[in-house]
Design an enzyme around this catalytic site. Sequence first.
Site, PDB file in Angstrom:
ATOM      1  N   ARG A   1     -27.212  78.860  76.012  1.00  0.00           N
ATOM      2  CA  ARG A   1     -27.056  77.413  76.146  1.00  0.00           C
ATOM      3  C   ARG A   1     -27.012  76.838  74.745  1.00  0.00           C
ATOM      4  O   ARG A   1     -27.702  77.342  73.846  1.00  0.00           O
ATOM      5  CB  ARG A   1     -28.245  76.794  76.904  1.00  0.00           C
TER       6      ARG A   1
ATOM      7  N   SER B   1     -38.598  88.719  72.260  1.00  0.00           N
ATOM      8  CA  SER B   1     -38.745  88.373  73.662  1.00  0.00           C
ATOM      9  C   SER B   1     -40.151  87.820  73.835  1.00  0.00           C
ATOM     10  O   SER B   1     -40.959  87.944  72.915  1.00  0.00           O
ATOM     11  CB  SER B   1     -38.566  89.652  74.495  1.00  0.00           C
TER      12      SER B   1
ATOM     13  N   LEU C   1     -34.567  89.353  75.526  1.00  0.00           N
ATOM     14  CA  LEU C   1     -34.141  90.618  76.140  1.00  0.00           C
ATOM     15  C   LEU C   1     -34.356  90.560  77.655  1.00  0.00           C
ATOM     16  O   LEU C   1     -35.108  91.338  78.222  1.00  0.00           O
ATOM     17  CB  LEU C   1     -34.884  91.809  75.519  1.00  0.00           C
TER      18      LEU C   1
ATOM     19  N   ASP D   1     -19.994  80.382  72.728  1.00  0.00           N
ATOM     20  CA  ASP D   1     -19.455  80.061  74.055  1.00  0.00           C
ATOM     21  C   ASP D   1     -20.092  78.806  74.621  1.00  0.00           C
ATOM     22  O   ASP D   1     -19.636  78.282  75.625  1.00  0.00           O
ATOM     23  CB  ASP D   1     -19.711  81.249  74.993  1.00  0.00           C
TER      24      ASP D   1
ATOM     25  N   HIS E   1     -17.278  77.793  77.258  1.00  0.00           N
ATOM     26  CA  HIS E   1     -18.280  78.223  78.244  1.00  0.00           C
ATOM     27  C   HIS E   1     -17.645  79.122  79.312  1.00  0.00           C
ATOM     28  O   HIS E   1     -17.522  78.755  80.476  1.00  0.00           O
ATOM     29  CB  HIS E   1     -18.965  77.008  78.894  1.00  0.00           C
TER      30      HIS E   1
ATOM     31  N   ARG F   1     -32.057  90.096  81.481  1.00  0.00           N
ATOM     32  CA  ARG F   1     -31.010  90.929  82.084  1.00  0.00           C
ATOM     33  C   ARG F   1     -29.749  90.949  81.229  1.00  0.00           C
ATOM     34  O   ARG F   1     -29.153  91.991  80.986  1.00  0.00           O
ATOM     35  CB  ARG F   1     -30.643  90.398  83.459  1.00  0.00           C
ATOM     36  N   ILE F   2     -29.339  89.769  80.764  1.00  0.00           N
ATOM     37  CA  ILE F   2     -28.090  89.691  79.997  1.00  0.00           C
ATOM     38  C   ILE F   2     -28.302  90.241  78.586  1.00  0.00           C
ATOM     39  O   ILE F   2     -27.466  90.989  78.072  1.00  0.00           O
ATOM     40  CB  ILE F   2     -27.562  88.235  79.971  1.00  0.00           C
TER      41      ILE F   2
ATOM     42  N   GLU G   1     -21.388  69.719  76.127  1.00  0.00           N
ATOM     43  CA  GLU G   1     -20.102  70.263  76.604  1.00  0.00           C
ATOM     44  C   GLU G   1     -19.480  69.293  77.606  1.00  0.00           C
ATOM     45  O   GLU G   1     -20.205  68.733  78.413  1.00  0.00           O
ATOM     46  CB  GLU G   1     -20.342  71.614  77.301  1.00  0.00           C
TER      47      GLU G   1
HETATM   48  C1  8YV Z   1     -22.103  78.490  84.847  1.00  0.00           C
HETATM   49  C2  8YV Z   1     -23.642  79.709  83.458  1.00  0.00           C
HETATM   50  O1  8YV Z   1     -22.862  78.625  85.980  1.00  0.00           O
HETATM   51  O2  8YV Z   1     -24.580  81.197  85.016  1.00  0.00           O
HETATM   52  C3  8YV Z   1     -24.772  80.400  84.123  1.00  0.00           C
HETATM   53  O3  8YV Z   1     -25.921  80.121  83.749  1.00  0.00           O
HETATM   54  O4  8YV Z   1     -23.800  79.112  82.439  1.00  0.00           O
HETATM   55  C4  8YV Z   1     -22.278  79.720  84.012  1.00  0.00           C
HETATM   56  O5  8YV Z   1     -21.974  80.882  84.668  1.00  0.00           O
HETATM   57  C5  8YV Z   1     -20.702  78.228  85.215  1.00  0.00           C
HETATM   58  O6  8YV Z   1     -20.077  77.770  84.071  1.00  0.00           O
HETATM   59  C6  8YV Z   1     -20.556  77.196  86.290  1.00  0.00           C
HETATM   60  O7  8YV Z   1     -21.061  75.965  85.864  1.00  0.00           O
END
Ligand code: 8YV
Length: 312
Positions: free
Chosen positions: A231, A173, A151, A255, A278, A153-154, A260
Amino acid sequence: MTTVLAIGTYSDTDRAALENELAPVFANGPGDIAALPEDQRRQIRALTFMGHHPLGGAEMDLLPNLGLIANFGVGYDAIDVAAATARGIKVTNTPDVLNDDVADLAVALLIAQGRQMLPAADWVSSGNWAARGNFGLARKVSGGRAGIVGLGRIGRAIANRLAAFDMEIHYTSRREKETPGWTYHADPVSLAEAVDYLIVALVGGPETENHVSKEVIAALGPRGIIVNISRGSTIDEAALLDALESGAIAGAGLDVFLNEPDIDPRFLKLDNVVLQPHQGSATVETRAAMGQLQRDNARAFLNGDALLTPVN
Ligand code: 8YV
């Protein structure tokens, strides 16, 4: 004299803005630093960094006068911050400006998977609707039980959105937080047992590797849907694939992945997933704001001003 090195594949707009504001030398990835002439490497004081290839102490040592790494992105797990700190190098990131977009995508993935939007869209475009009748019923998402893993910011931006869908909000958290009555779980297994939807919003890096473990995935159960906008490393990906293949969970909206963009080909065979390349922060508006914040940090450093968003 060129004092800035810009690493990454920038959009045309960001590249032009970098050229205009910082006149950097460009390189594709950390692996290209060694190929720069030594006198050029010696001049570099600030590095604008974009991408997910590791930037470690060995690369930093190729830039003996480096004082700042300004990351394009909120997540800086590709950068060895401890190595930077040990060398007196400051690191900045781009927090907050992307919260809305990443949270929007998390909700979109949840609804897309719950409401079967991809197969339903195929049903229309394949002509099946006219030829074979109505598409089958999906499941209700509003009012369900959502578990936010992380929990920050996002995670909070996601929880706020899901609360507006009348969902029961649970979260885990590092510590309990002040919330409008959301239920805290000290461990992710207890969180997964309590919800139908698990939305992963952790930071990346070694501390959170496989945090969503085989046990957490099993605890979510056969009605469970997992959304990951953090991630790939935060989920035990092999266990996730096993669970998606066997029906141990209902589906996923993802995502982010390990390796990747060369993701595990097992993902491509699944019909219970919505996959994105992503894209969390990938809107014109947000990427512009991220680029601006990255450059503002670099300029502040070069001018001797306080950094806007330091991480060490
Ligand atoms: C990448 C992201 O920065 O902000 C992050 O942590 O995973 C993305 O916004 C963006 O893909 C550029 O690499």
